[in-house]
Scaffold this active site. Structure first.
Site, PDB file in Angstrom:
ATOM      1  N   GLY A  95      -8.551   4.564   7.031  1.00  0.00           N
ATOM      2  CA  GLY A  95      -8.126   5.947   7.257  1.00  0.00           C
ATOM      3  C   GLY A  95      -6.637   6.089   7.438  1.00  0.00           C
ATOM      4  O   GLY A  95      -6.051   7.095   7.035  1.00  0.00           O
ATOM      5  N   PHE A  96      -5.995   5.046   7.996  1.00  0.00           N
ATOM      6  CA  PHE A  96      -4.564   5.194   8.280  1.00  0.00           C
ATOM      7  C   PHE A  96      -3.830   3.858   8.127  1.00  0.00           C
ATOM      8  O   PHE A  96      -4.413   2.803   8.328  1.00  0.00           O
ATOM      9  CB  PHE A  96      -4.361   5.726   9.714  1.00  0.00           C
ATOM     10  N   GLY A  97      -2.540   3.954   7.797  1.00  0.00           N
ATOM     11  CA  GLY A  97      -1.711   2.745   7.784  1.00  0.00           C
ATOM     12  C   GLY A  97      -1.203   2.484   9.200  1.00  0.00           C
ATOM     13  O   GLY A  97      -1.407   3.290  10.107  1.00  0.00           O
ATOM     14  N   GLY A  98      -0.569   1.329   9.374  1.00  0.00           N
ATOM     15  CA  GLY A  98       0.098   1.029  10.643  1.00  0.00           C
ATOM     16  C   GLY A  98      -0.822   0.722  11.813  1.00  0.00           C
ATOM     17  O   GLY A  98      -0.412   0.752  12.967  1.00  0.00           O
ATOM     18  N   HIS A 157      -8.231   1.767  -4.130  1.00  0.00           N
ATOM     19  CA  HIS A 157      -9.180   1.540  -3.041  1.00  0.00           C
ATOM     20  C   HIS A 157      -9.819   2.884  -2.711  1.00  0.00           C
ATOM     21  O   HIS A 157      -9.184   3.741  -2.082  1.00  0.00           O
ATOM     22  CB  HIS A 157      -8.395   0.973  -1.845  1.00  0.00           C
ATOM     23  N   HIS A 164      -1.204  -0.972  -4.267  1.00  0.00           N
ATOM     24  CA  HIS A 164      -2.477  -0.579  -3.653  1.00  0.00           C
ATOM     25  C   HIS A 164      -2.470   0.924  -3.385  1.00  0.00           C
ATOM     26  O   HIS A 164      -1.608   1.432  -2.650  1.00  0.00           O
ATOM     27  CB  HIS A 164      -2.647  -1.357  -2.348  1.00  0.00           C
ATOM     28  N   MET A 217     -11.814  -5.226   4.946  1.00  0.00           N
ATOM     29  CA  MET A 217     -11.016  -4.342   5.795  1.00  0.00           C
ATOM     30  C   MET A 217     -10.760  -5.023   7.136  1.00  0.00           C
ATOM     31  O   MET A 217     -11.695  -5.451   7.811  1.00  0.00           O
ATOM     32  CB  MET A 217     -11.733  -3.005   6.013  1.00  0.00           C
ATOM     33  N   GLY A 246       1.035  -2.370   3.900  1.00  0.00           N
ATOM     34  CA  GLY A 246       1.631  -1.038   3.819  1.00  0.00           C
ATOM     35  C   GLY A 246       2.886  -1.006   4.672  1.00  0.00           C
ATOM     36  O   GLY A 246       4.004  -1.141   4.174  1.00  0.00           O
ATOM     37  N   SER A 247       2.679  -0.906   5.984  1.00  0.00           N
ATOM     38  CA  SER A 247       3.848  -0.769   6.873  1.00  0.00           C
ATOM     39  C   SER A 247       4.717  -2.027   6.862  1.00  0.00           C
ATOM     40  O   SER A 247       5.939  -1.941   7.001  1.00  0.00           O
ATOM     41  CB  SER A 247       3.403  -0.447   8.301  1.00  0.00           C
ATOM     42  N   ASP A 276      -7.041  -6.166   3.894  1.00  0.00           N
ATOM     43  CA  ASP A 276      -6.392  -4.859   3.923  1.00  0.00           C
ATOM     44  C   ASP A 276      -6.385  -4.252   5.329  1.00  0.00           C
ATOM     45  O   ASP A 276      -7.421  -3.890   5.862  1.00  0.00           O
ATOM     46  CB  ASP A 276      -7.183  -3.936   2.976  1.00  0.00           C
ATOM     47  N   GLY A 277      -5.154  -4.205   5.885  1.00  0.00           N
ATOM     48  CA  GLY A 277      -5.041  -3.500   7.164  1.00  0.00           C
ATOM     49  C   GLY A 277      -4.366  -4.356   8.214  1.00  0.00           C
ATOM     50  O   GLY A 277      -4.938  -5.354   8.656  1.00  0.00           O
ATOM     51  N   ASP A 304      -4.401   3.938  -1.798  1.00  0.00           N
ATOM     52  CA  ASP A 304      -5.472   4.295  -0.861  1.00  0.00           C
ATOM     53  C   ASP A 304      -5.943   5.714  -1.122  1.00  0.00           C
ATOM     54  O   ASP A 304      -5.225   6.671  -0.837  1.00  0.00           O
ATOM     55  CB  ASP A 304      -4.957   4.163   0.580  1.00  0.00           C
ATOM     56  N   SER A 338       0.844  -1.199   0.000  1.00  0.00           N
ATOM     57  CA  SER A 338       0.000   0.000   0.000  1.00  0.00           C
ATOM     58  C   SER A 338       0.875   1.243   0.000  1.00  0.00           C
ATOM     59  O   SER A 338       1.688   1.448   0.904  1.00  0.00           O
ATOM     60  CB  SER A 338      -0.876   0.006   1.257  1.00  0.00           C
ATOM     61  N   MET A 381      -8.379   8.651  -0.269  1.00  0.00           N
ATOM     62  CA  MET A 381      -9.219   9.091   0.852  1.00  0.00           C
ATOM     63  C   MET A 381      -9.649  10.550   0.642  1.00  0.00           C
ATOM     64  O   MET A 381      -8.838  11.381   0.226  1.00  0.00           O
ATOM     65  CB  MET A 381      -8.434   8.974   2.156  1.00  0.00           C
ATOM     66  N   MET A 419     -11.816   5.138  -0.719  1.00  0.00           N
ATOM     67  CA  MET A 419     -12.452   5.398   0.566  1.00  0.00           C
ATOM     68  C   MET A 419     -13.022   6.813   0.492  1.00  0.00           C
ATOM     69  O   MET A 419     -12.490   7.768   1.071  1.00  0.00           O
ATOM     70  CB  MET A 419     -11.437   5.257   1.714  1.00  0.00           C
TER      71      MET A 419
HETATM   72  C1  DX5 Z   1      -6.279   1.879   5.519  1.00  0.00           C
HETATM   73  C2  DX5 Z   1      -5.854   1.452   4.123  1.00  0.00           C
HETATM   74  C3  DX5 Z   1      -4.867   0.313   4.151  1.00  0.00           C
HETATM   75  C4  DX5 Z   1      -3.550   0.657   4.868  1.00  0.00           C
HETATM   76  C5  DX5 Z   1      -2.745  -0.597   5.037  1.00  0.00           C
HETATM   77  O1  DX5 Z   1      -7.363   2.768   5.410  1.00  0.00           O
HETATM   78  O2  DX5 Z   1      -6.952   1.048   3.355  1.00  0.00           O
HETATM   79  O3  DX5 Z   1      -4.577  -0.073   2.805  1.00  0.00           O
HETATM   80  O4  DX5 Z   1      -2.835   1.590   4.111  1.00  0.00           O
HETATM   81  O5  DX5 Z   1      -1.582  -0.241   5.777  1.00  0.00           O
HETATM   82  P1  DX5 Z   1      -1.003  -1.278   6.845  1.00  0.00           P
HETATM   83  O6  DX5 Z   1      -0.630  -2.512   6.039  1.00  0.00           O
HETATM   84  O7  DX5 Z   1       0.187  -0.571   7.410  1.00  0.00           O
HETATM   85  O8  DX5 Z   1      -2.077  -1.549   7.837  1.00  0.00           O
HETATM   86 ZN    ZN Z   2      -6.519   0.138   1.369  1.00  0.00          ZN
END
Ligand code: DX5
Ligand code: ZN
Length: 223
Positions: free
Chosen positions: A149-152, A74, A41, A144, A202-203, A180-181, A43, A16, A45, A76
């Protein structure tokens, strides 16, 4: 993305971009492509459907010519109907909308008519029953495993059971299941066993010092 041969035998890894270094996006994409990623991927938003603003079609358009990765958008966003054409024109391969924001399922047909694979996503609190009617209309279901909304963020264990349920509902449909997530070494094996095909990370990838090692470790845990 050729689905005609049925579901992919191997797990597909989709780093991501949200966790990448936005000051060096081009190099980051090249690096994960060389490191063995399958999809990229994106994201998207809008600061309304989720409390964050990230990227728009311009980023997909800028990255399209420099990568052969499947560009997996994706959305959102609260008004996905506004963004299907712009992302398709920008070069998206997959466009996924949220069932919580989809006014009606005709948007899925609109995504396909725009030349992209159609995905539907559901948040952790949304029951599988909400997407039952869409299963015959999609190429992908995005589960999900964090609140968007956020990674990590921390992986939500309940997603495993949700994936098992959706995998059982696959029947004659040939949609992929993407998760995802919070995906990482600690859960990717269980997620694969539960029936997931595509793994957003992502992370776990961009947060790693060596992205190639991160990707190969993740892939190893899906076999
Ligand atoms: C969250 C995103 C995810 C996120 C995944 O809203 O849809 O794609 O970036 O990041 P990680 O893998 O770090 O949870
Ligand atoms: Zn995503």
């Amino acid at each position: 993305m050729n689905l005609s041969k049925g579901l992919p035998a191997k797990a597909l890894l989709a780093p991501s971009l949200l966790s990448a270094d936005f000051a060096r996006l081009g190099e980051e994409v090249r690096e994960v492509e060389l490191a063995g990623a399958d999809w990229l991927h994106l994201d998207v938003m809008d600061g309304h459907f989720v409390p964050n603003i990230t990227l728009g079609p311009l980023i997909a358009q800028a990255l399209r010519p420099i990568t052969k990765l499947v560009i997996d958008c994706h959305l959102m966003v609260s008004e996905p109907e506004k963004w299907i054409e712009p992302f398709a024109r920008a070069g998206a391969d997959v466009i996924t909308i949220h069932t919580e924001a989809a006014k009606d399922l005709s948007l899925l047909q609109k995504i396909r008519a725009a030349g992209c694979k159609a995905g539907i996503s559901l948040n952790p609190a949304t029951p599988v029953s909400e997407i039952e009617k869409a299963l015959g209309l999609v190429d992908l279901v995005l589960v999900m495993s964090v609140n968007p909304g956020f990674g990590g963020q921390k992986f939500m264990e309940g997603s495993i059971q949700k994936i098992e349920t959706i995998a059982k509902m696959r029947g004659s449909h040939s949609f992929l299941i993407e998760v995802d997530g919070g995906v990482g070494l600690g859960n990717i094996g269980k997620l694969r066993k539960a029936g997931a095909d595509v793994f957003v990370a992502g992370s776990a990838v961009f947060g790693a010092k060596d992205r190639a090692v991160a990707i190969s470790e993740l892939r190893k845990n899906t076999q």
